[in-house]
Design an enzyme around this catalytic site. Sequence first.
Site, short mmCIF file in Angstrom:
data_model
loop_
_atom_site.label_atom_id
_atom_site.label_comp_id
_atom_site.label_asym_id
_atom_site.label_seq_id
_atom_site.Cartn_x
_atom_site.Cartn_y
_atom_site.Cartn_z
N THR A 149 0.74 -1.27 0.00
CA THR A 149 -0.06 0.10 -0.23
C THR A 149 0.74 1.26 -0.07
OG1 THR A 149 -1.95 -0.89 1.01
CG2 THR A 149 -1.49 1.22 1.74
N VAL A 178 -12.48 -5.21 3.78
CA VAL A 178 -11.75 -4.03 3.98
C VAL A 178 -10.80 -4.25 4.87
CG1 VAL A 178 -12.22 -1.66 4.71
CG2 VAL A 178 -13.99 -2.72 3.08
N GLY A 179 -9.65 -3.51 4.88
CA GLY A 179 -8.51 -3.62 5.73
C GLY A 179 -8.34 -2.25 6.62
N ASP A 180 -7.29 -2.14 6.83
CA ASP A 180 -6.89 -0.86 7.76
C ASP A 180 -6.73 0.70 6.71
OD1 ASP A 180 -4.78 -2.01 6.47
OD2 ASP A 180 -3.43 -0.31 7.46
N THR A 200 1.18 0.03 6.70
CA THR A 200 1.07 -0.78 5.48
C THR A 200 1.16 -2.53 5.84
OG1 THR A 200 1.91 -1.42 3.25
CG2 THR A 200 3.48 -0.35 4.51
N GLY A 201 0.60 -3.09 5.20
CA GLY A 201 0.72 -4.67 5.72
C GLY A 201 -0.58 -5.38 5.91
C1 SD4 Z 1 -4.88 -4.03 3.52
N1 SD4 Z 1 -2.95 -2.62 4.52
O1 SD4 Z 1 -5.83 -3.84 2.65
C2 SD4 Z 1 -3.53 -3.11 3.25
C3 SD4 Z 1 -2.59 -3.86 2.68
C4 SD4 Z 1 -1.17 -3.34 2.37
O2 SD4 Z 1 0.96 -3.25 1.92
O3 SD4 Z 1 -0.88 -2.49 3.10
N2 SD4 Z 1 -0.26 -3.74 1.91
O4 SD4 Z 1 -4.82 -4.82 4.61
#
Ligand code: SD4
Length: 292
Positions: A149, A178-180, A200-201
């Site tokens: 991200t 949906v993530g963070d 990110t992650g």
């Molecule tokens: C998520 N945090 O949708 C995002 C993915 C991401 O580096 O950051 N990838 O969980």
Amino acid sequence: MMSEPVCIATWSFGKLAAEVASTMLVAGASALDAAVAGAQAIEDDPSVASVGFAGIGNRIGSVSLDACVMDGRTLNCGGVAGVENIRHVAALAKLVMEKTPHLLLVGKGAEWFGLQNGFPLEQLTTPESLAEWYRKLPVQNKDWLGHDTVTVLCRDQSGSLGGCCTTSGLPYKLPGRVGDSPIIGGGLYVDNEVGAAGATGFGEEILRAGGSLLIIEHMRNGKSPQEACELAARRVNRVAARRGETPKKAAFIAIDPQGITGGACTVGTDCAFAVSRGAHVAMFQADEISGV
Ligand code: SD4
């Protein structure tokens, strides 16, 4: 007194985001406008398979984008999630902030709002991105798949802070997941009194650990951006340990009102980030934190 423009952006492609943002900051743009423009350059780049146009699709092959923005001066913020047919979701999140009383619009509602405000509806997959989705289908999200991200944090010449986070989310995620990244306090938080922080992650682990607001509150309590990012990485490790799991990949970046930056991640995340000061951009490696 004028402040030196500073930008910090996640991953190696954050270099392009920082270059675009720093050019704007040097020309006098606001921190938020520069952050969104930097992020938009990544949204437009089809070679980045994890943000915007030509991102890797979800379980059924649809690209589903999430983004949010925040202005540290006013604490105004906005986000969109699960957007399938608009590429510039960072700008769309900014419009949610500017034109609605709401903080988060999702799915078809967000797309309708975008359409009403002149955003074109478009197909976000390309033949190449679909072929890549199909090629990696057998491994799905058992592995990281280089999914990254872009989070962009800026300080402008007035010393104000602004930030933006934009992503296509985890590849092969369940439809509707949906993530963070579009969540204020999850993937991003910006407060001129304290600083700006972004993540990110694996979004599930970032949210479970408390997200970007955790970093801001550590900074509010006197920690430096670097110390606060390390504490967030430790929290991810600690939460995983309590659950009997190996910590998943997560990385955090932060900047304070003085323009001091920091970055840290969990072990194995291998997260580079870009920092610009004035017009000069340099790459750094986030410290990998193993403790809890
Ligand atoms: C998520 N945090 O949708 C995002 C993915 C991401 O580096 O950051 N990838 O969980």
